[in-house]
Design a protein around this motif. Structure first.
Motif, PDB file in Angstrom:
ATOM      1  N   UNK A  97       0.870  -1.175   0.000  1.00 20.23           N
ATOM      2  CA  UNK A  97       0.000   0.000   0.000  1.00 20.23           C
ATOM      3  C   UNK A  97       0.904   1.221   0.000  1.00 20.23           C
ATOM      4  N   UNK A  98       0.874   2.001  -1.104  1.00 24.67           N
ATOM      5  CA  UNK A  98       1.728   3.173  -1.259  1.00 24.67           C
ATOM      6  C   UNK A  98       0.897   4.436  -1.116  1.00 24.67           C
ATOM      7  N   UNK A  99       1.521   5.513  -0.597  1.00 25.25           N
ATOM      8  CA  UNK A  99       0.758   6.723  -0.316  1.00 25.25           C
ATOM      9  C   UNK A  99       0.447   7.533  -1.566  1.00 25.25           C
ATOM     10  N   UNK A 100       1.170   7.287  -2.676  1.00 24.34           N
ATOM     11  CA  UNK A 100       0.953   8.046  -3.906  1.00 24.34           C
ATOM     12  C   UNK A 100       0.797   7.103  -5.096  1.00 24.34           C
ATOM     13  N   UNK A 101       0.319   7.659  -6.199  1.00 24.60           N
ATOM     14  CA  UNK A 101       0.276   6.903  -7.440  1.00 24.60           C
ATOM     15  C   UNK A 101       1.585   7.060  -8.188  1.00 24.60           C
ATOM     16  N   UNK A 102       1.815   6.213  -9.189  1.00 20.52           N
ATOM     17  CA  UNK A 102       3.025   6.306  -9.996  1.00 20.52           C
ATOM     18  C   UNK A 102       2.736   5.695 -11.346  1.00 20.52           C
ATOM     19  N   UNK A 103       3.385   6.240 -12.367  1.00 20.23           N
ATOM     20  CA  UNK A 103       3.127   5.771 -13.724  1.00 20.23           C
ATOM     21  C   UNK A 103       3.884   4.494 -14.045  1.00 20.23           C
ATOM     22  N   UNK A 104       4.962   4.231 -13.321  1.00 15.27           N
ATOM     23  CA  UNK A 104       5.722   3.003 -13.532  1.00 15.27           C
ATOM     24  C   UNK A 104       5.138   1.913 -12.650  1.00 15.27           C
ATOM     25  N   UNK A 105       4.464   0.939 -13.267  1.00 18.96           N
ATOM     26  CA  UNK A 105       3.781  -0.093 -12.508  1.00 18.96           C
ATOM     27  C   UNK A 105       4.685  -0.950 -11.653  1.00 18.96           C
ATOM     28  N   UNK A 106       5.965  -1.069 -12.027  1.00 14.31           N
ATOM     29  CA  UNK A 106       6.863  -1.914 -11.255  1.00 14.31           C
ATOM     30  C   UNK A 106       7.141  -1.355  -9.874  1.00 14.31           C
ATOM     31  N   UNK A 107       6.877  -0.053  -9.675  1.00 11.37           N
ATOM     32  CA  UNK A 107       7.060   0.520  -8.348  1.00 11.37           C
ATOM     33  C   UNK A 107       6.103  -0.092  -7.339  1.00 11.37           C
ATOM     34  N   UNK A 108       5.071  -0.799  -7.845  1.00 10.68           N
ATOM     35  CA  UNK A 108       4.203  -1.544  -6.940  1.00 10.68           C
ATOM     36  C   UNK A 108       4.984  -2.606  -6.184  1.00 10.68           C
ATOM     37  N   UNK A 109       6.038  -3.134  -6.817  1.00  7.68           N
ATOM     38  CA  UNK A 109       6.750  -4.267  -6.237  1.00  7.68           C
ATOM     39  C   UNK A 109       8.216  -3.977  -5.949  1.00  7.68           C
ATOM     40  N   UNK A 110       8.939  -3.404  -6.912  1.00  8.40           N
ATOM     41  CA  UNK A 110      10.353  -3.082  -6.732  1.00  8.40           C
ATOM     42  C   UNK A 110      10.541  -1.593  -6.975  1.00  8.40           C
ATOM     43  N   UNK A 111      10.931  -0.864  -5.942  1.00  6.06           N
ATOM     44  CA  UNK A 111      11.156   0.573  -6.085  1.00  6.06           C
ATOM     45  C   UNK A 111      12.611   0.788  -6.490  1.00  6.06           C
ATOM     46  N   UNK A 112      12.809   1.402  -7.635  1.00  2.00           N
ATOM     47  CA  UNK A 112      14.134   1.778  -8.118  1.00  2.00           C
ATOM     48  C   UNK A 112      14.180   3.303  -8.223  1.00  2.00           C
ATOM     49  N   UNK A 113      15.361   3.896  -8.335  1.00  2.00           N
ATOM     50  CA  UNK A 113      15.422   5.346  -8.548  1.00  2.00           C
ATOM     51  C   UNK A 113      14.630   5.774  -9.780  1.00  2.00           C
ATOM     52  N   UNK A 114      14.640   4.929 -10.833  1.00  2.00           N
ATOM     53  CA  UNK A 114      13.876   5.266 -12.032  1.00  2.00           C
ATOM     54  C   UNK A 114      12.381   5.258 -11.787  1.00  2.00           C
ATOM     55  N   UNK A 115      11.875   4.217 -11.134  1.00  2.00           N
ATOM     56  CA  UNK A 115      10.434   4.155 -10.878  1.00  2.00           C
ATOM     57  C   UNK A 115      10.003   5.194  -9.853  1.00  2.00           C
TER      58      UNK A 115
END
Length: 421
Positions: A97-115
């Motif tokens: 559960x993340x506090x914001x939305x993001x356009x890179x769907x992989x940030x749902x699972x693996x957070x990278x500097x790019x995502x």
């Protein structure tokens, strides 16, 4: 079959033994009868010899078959002849559960500097559930020429997801994690980089995602020389600086020290950065260093420390910093630093927590949208109520600031259930 042969042999011998004295006792044999009896005895002996040979051959066949019978080792692996076969992995279900939305769907699972740069603070919270981190591996171990030949292959499901969707099947592709073989002191294939020390990583659900972590798997040729209290390693590994122009492999050396006091390790990396686009050609050597440690503290607790510096590029923080910059036909290395500390506390034998903080920063001139600093923090509670099962909940914080002052941050809570096999 062996019992049947023994039975025939025993009956025949006993019968012959009984009949001979009876015949001799009740009748006086003539020379012709004695000669006939001798012929019968020779025939009987031939039958006994034939049965004995057949019995011995059968025993050899049984012994040969027994060498290839599948049995279990004390650890539960399969023993096939002289080869030990191990099958392992785990099933892991996780929800974030993340506090914001993001356009890179992989940030749902693996957070990278790019995502992390795709975070949109104007959007509300997002929930995602996945089992993609689940993995499966097979390993073998066989005595060969006085040493042990080992192989290991492992897959997870973070491969290409172009054909996957969350409407029907969530059909995520398998991805190669490890594929290597080793014999004695030599290893060849894909596995963790020699520049990476797993002892510098703690029990964090966001595995490999803290800012200063050295985290790379790649093809390599490695030599390991053990010594009393540690080992020395040397490796040639796949080179990559973003341009795919490399002419030489990355060169890595590491020395490990181990004892009842804990673990410490120092590694050095030398890499040739190249620019070769068919028109412009240039190259420069870069270097980087890493120091890691794991030390017991109180009871079952431990602390893990890591410090890195140099031309780290893709080796650190899931490529928070570029490997090199090119300008006017020249290539230059980019230096960065990173530090981390992870403390794990055992509340009980089955309940534990880890507190982790990591920070990295740029130590070279950078362009506007390059990472200037990157911070991560994690705190979790991990519970193993029964064997091979771990339930976890973890709070995660990611902060990234660029050279031009733009910043991106994400707060996330992750729940997980893991079953090892």
């Amino acid at each position: 079959m062996l019992k049947h042969i023994k039975k025939i042999t025993t009956v025949t011998v006993i019968g012959a033994s009984l009949m001979l004295p009876l015949e001799v006792a009740h009748a006086q044999a003539t020379p012709a009868e004695i000669s006939a009896l001798q012929v019968q005895m020779k025939a009987l002996q031939a039958q006994i010899d034939a049965l004995t040979s057949q019995q011995q051959a059968t025993q050899k066949e049984v012994a040969a078959v027994g060498e290839n019978v599948v049995t279990r080792t004390p650890s539960g692996d399969l023993l096939i002849g002289e080869t030990t076969l191990s099958i392992g992995g785990y099933i892991k279900a996780q929800a974030t559960v993340a506090n914001n939305g993001f356009s890179d769907g992989k940030a749902n699972e693996i957070v990278t500097p790019g995502s992390l740069r795709s975070v949109n603070t104007d959007q509300g919270s997002r929930t995602s559930m996945s089992a993609r981190q689940s993995r499966f591996n097979i390993g073998t171990s066989t005595p060969v020429y006085g040493d042990t030949l080992k192989t290991f292959v492992e897959l997870d499901f973070y491969g290409a997801d172009d054909e996957a969707n969350e409407f029907v099947s969530n059909s995520y592709a398998p991805r190669l994690r490890h594929a290597y073989g080793s014999w004695g002191k030599w290893l060849a294939g894909q596995t963790w980089s020699t520049f990476m020390d797993l002892n510098g990583m703690g029990e964090v659900d966001a595995f490999g995602q803290h800012a200063s972590v050295i985290f790379v798997r790649q093809a390599q040729l490695r030599y390991t020389q053990p010594f009393a209290g540690g080992s020395l390693q040397f490796a040639l590994e796949n080179p990559e600086d973003g341009g795919d122009d490399q002419s030489l492999p990355d060169i890595i050396g590491r020395v490990n020290f181990d004892g009842s006091w804990g673990h410490a390790s120092v590694a050095a990396l030398a890499r040739k950065l190249s620019l070769d686009d068919g028109t412009e050609k240039d190259s420069k050597w870069g270097d980087a260093y890493s120091v890691t440690g794991r030390f017991p503290t109180f009871g079952k607790d431990d602390i893990r420390l890591q410090a890195n510096y140099g031309n780290l590029g893709r080796y650190m923080g899931l490529r928070a910093y570029p490997d090199a910059l090119t300008e006017n036909g020249e290539i230059d290395d980019v230096n960065a630093w990173g530090v981390s500390a992870i403390y794990r506390h055992h509340w009980t034998d089955s309940l534990r927590s880890s507190l982790a903080y990591s920070r990295s920063g740029l130590d070279s001139p950078g362009t506007a949208n390059m990472t200037d600093s990157y911070d991560t923090a994690f705190v979790n509670l991990m519970w193993s109520p029964i064997a091979n099962t771990t339930l976890g909940v973890e709070y995660q914080r990611f902060d990234l600031e660029e050279v031009d002052g733009d910043s991106f941050d994400l707060d996330r809570v992750q729940f997980s259930t893991r079953y090892d096999f």
